[in-house]
Design an enzyme around this catalytic site. Structure first.
Site, PDB file in Angstrom:
ATOM      1  N   LYS A   1       0.822  -1.217   0.000  1.00 52.48           N
ATOM      2  CA  LYS A   1       0.000   0.000   0.000  1.00 52.48           C
ATOM      3  C   LYS A   1       0.856   1.267   0.000  1.00 52.48           C
ATOM      4  CE  LYS A   1      -2.305  -1.120   3.715  1.00 52.48           C
ATOM      5  NZ  LYS A   1      -1.737  -2.462   3.931  1.00 52.48           N
TER       6      LYS A   1
ATOM      7  N   ARG B   1      -8.895   2.279   9.060  1.00 45.03           N
ATOM      8  CA  ARG B   1      -8.525   0.876   9.246  1.00 45.03           C
ATOM      9  C   ARG B   1      -9.707   0.023   9.699  1.00 45.03           C
ATOM     10  NH1 ARG B   1      -3.061  -0.240   9.287  1.00 45.03           N
ATOM     11  NH2 ARG B   1      -1.669   1.562   9.418  1.00 45.03           N
TER      12      ARG B   1
ATOM     13  N   ARG C   1      12.095 -10.550   4.774  1.00 43.54           N
ATOM     14  CA  ARG C   1      12.804  -9.316   5.114  1.00 43.54           C
ATOM     15  C   ARG C   1      13.918  -9.572   6.122  1.00 43.54           C
ATOM     16  NH1 ARG C   1       7.854  -5.058   6.306  1.00 43.54           N
ATOM     17  NH2 ARG C   1       7.243  -4.657   4.142  1.00 43.54           N
TER      18      ARG C   1
ATOM     19  N   ARG D   1      13.363  -9.279  12.137  1.00 42.09           N
ATOM     20  CA  ARG D   1      12.593  -8.661  13.207  1.00 42.09           C
ATOM     21  C   ARG D   1      11.448  -9.583  13.618  1.00 42.09           C
ATOM     22  NH1 ARG D   1       9.977  -3.357  11.730  1.00 42.09           N
ATOM     23  NH2 ARG D   1       9.097  -4.742  10.166  1.00 42.09           N
TER      24      ARG D   1
ATOM     25  N   ARG E   1      -1.140 -11.010  12.412  1.00 37.64           N
ATOM     26  CA  ARG E   1      -1.523  -9.716  11.837  1.00 37.64           C
ATOM     27  C   ARG E   1      -2.583  -9.895  10.749  1.00 37.64           C
ATOM     28  NH1 ARG E   1       3.851  -7.011   9.850  1.00 37.64           N
ATOM     29  NH2 ARG E   1       2.431  -5.315   9.256  1.00 37.64           N
TER      30      ARG E   1
END
Length: 213
Positions: free
Chosen positions: A9, A84, A123, A156, A167
């Site tokens: 996004k 949201r 990542r 992370r 999530r």
């Protein structure tokens, strides 16, 4: 812009805002600006954040109201990261009605859960300079070593598969109902957000042109 974490996004919002010559308005940026400047809303938001609590929707909406009143948003804007939840969307509709405007279009970036987990779990962040690499899409020359500064790379907690899965569940519960909300208003356009960034941008711009943007 609506879509799950990892849908791209923020990246697509930058390109689309530039294409439309309107400001990209991110609630994250608004929060940081208000808190760093010590505005009354920033002080109020900081009080909740320091207590480990969510900032109430009313505070967020008032920050958005102030941002939309700035001159650069007079001819249009792109919202990134807000609303949201459906209650936030309802509050936003009321705010925009008060300002004599409304959302023209809501773009949904469509990507399945497996692809989100693949994107985010790959990542790796450098402990030295903070640059984010990706084991598949932007790999370093030597595994776990930053090409920029030679620092150690690590994953992370937010980028671990189990965290991403949580999530996605939260997104499905709180944010995905926005798809139904804006779909019922006839404002929703969905695009395939898989593949290279450039291809997704082309689809997004084509969707805007089809809509008349």
């Amino acid at each position: 812009m609506v879509g799950p974490p990892g849908a791209g996004k923020g990246t697509q919002a930058e390109f689309i805002a530039a294409h439309l010559a309107v400001p990209k308005i991110s609630t994250g940026d608004i929060f940081r600006s208000n808190v760093s400047q010590g505005t009354p809303l920033g002080v109020e938001a900081r009080r909740y954040m320091d207590a480990g609590q969510l900032v109430p929707d009313e505070v967020t909406i008032n920050m958005v109201r102030d941002r939309l009143a700035e001159p650069d948003a007079a001819d249009g804007f792109l919202l990134d990261g807000f609303p949201r939840t459906t209650p936030q969307a309802v509050a936003l509709d009321k705010l925009l009605a008060d300002l004599g405007t409304a959302l023209d279009l809501v773009m949904e970036l469509v990507v399945d859960d497996d692809e989100v987990i693949r994107r985010l779990s790959g990542r790796r962040t450098c402990r030295g300079c903070g640059k984010i690499w990706h084991v598949e899409f932007d790999a370093t020359t030597h595994e776990d070593v930053c090409d920029r500064c030679g620092g150690q790379l690590f994953q992370r907690d937010d980028d671990k598969p189990e965290t991403i899965a949580n999530r996605l569940v939260e997104y499905a519960q709180k944010t995905s109902p926005l798809v139904d909300y804006y779909g019922a208003q006839g404002k929703l356009v969905g695009i395939d957000a898989t593949g290279p960034v450039e291809d997704v941008t082309v689809r997004a711009i084509d969707a805007l042109r089809s809509y008349g943007g």
